[in-house]
Design an enzyme around this catalytic site. Structure first.
Site, PDB file in Angstrom:
ATOM      1  N   GLU A  76       1.153  -1.057  -0.229  1.00  0.00           N
ATOM      2  CA  GLU A  76      -0.024   0.287   0.642  1.00  0.00           C
ATOM      3  C   GLU A  76       1.172   1.393  -0.177  1.00  0.00           C
ATOM      4  OE1 GLU A  76      -2.170  -3.629   1.070  1.00  0.00           O
ATOM      5  OE2 GLU A  76      -0.163  -2.492   2.090  1.00  0.00           O
ATOM      6  N   HIS A 103      10.352  14.753   9.955  1.00  0.00           N
ATOM      7  CA  HIS A 103      11.271  14.572   9.268  1.00  0.00           C
ATOM      8  C   HIS A 103      11.188  14.254   7.617  1.00  0.00           C
ATOM      9  CE1 HIS A 103      14.132  12.997  12.206  1.00  0.00           C
ATOM     10  NE2 HIS A 103      13.544  13.742  12.774  1.00  0.00           N
TER      11      HIS A 103
END
Length: 173
Positions: A76, A103
């Site tokens: 996915e 991040h």
């Protein structure tokens, strides 16, 4: 905030649960399917649509994220990452869910429906959705390098500190 959802048969139960949870917590879920259990359905059909929905919303200036769910979340995530401009991250802990936003400014999170309990997966999604991207320069720079590569196909330049190994046999002379 709008949250696009897509899954396969292994994520159907969690997607159904998340649709209600998202509504209860003030989000606007957009369900891209599937809507019935089919043991041989194909996750790209639904996950690509969820990621496309996020990309379209973002291009229109809307605050939107996505959740894609499967047995492991791996396929996915790969499918969502095929949509131009999308950064999808696989989350398997609260740390990976928050770091995907902090991040990487990921816009889609992938979770594995067979890897965690319903409560654990809901918490991973919650952490992902509630963690902001702080915009630190180093993270913006790295995201920019990936975006440039996606557009141009050109690798970012190596830093001066990088030492390349010789490409051929050593010269004995």
């Amino acid at each position: 905030m709008r949250v696009h959802l897509g899954c396969d048969h292994a994520g159907l139960e969690l997607k159904s649960h998340l649709t209600g949870w998202l509504t209860e917590h003030g989000y606007e879920p957009v369900d891209h399917g599937p809507f019935v259990y089919d043991a041989v359905d194909d996750y790209p059909v639904f996950c690509l649509r969820a990621a496309e929905g996020v990309a379209a919303d973002r291009a229109a200036g809307l605050d939107s994220l996505g959740v894609v769910i499967g047995g492991s979340g791996n396929g996915e995530q790969i499918a969502a990452n095929k949509v131009k401009g999308i950064r999808a991250a696989l989350a398997w802990s609260e740390d990976t869910a928050s770091l995907a936003r902090e991040h990487n400014d990921a816009w889609v999170v992938a979770v594995g429906g067979r890897m965690h309990t319903l409560d654990e997966m809901t918490r991973l999604v919650e952490v992902f959705l509630t963690t902001p991207f702080p915009g630190d320069e180093r993270h913006v720079r790295r995201i920019g390098q990936m975006a440039d590569y996606e557009t141009t196909g050109e690798l970012p330049p190596l830093p001066a500190s990088a030492q390349l190994a010789p490409s051929g046999p050593a010269d004995d002379a």
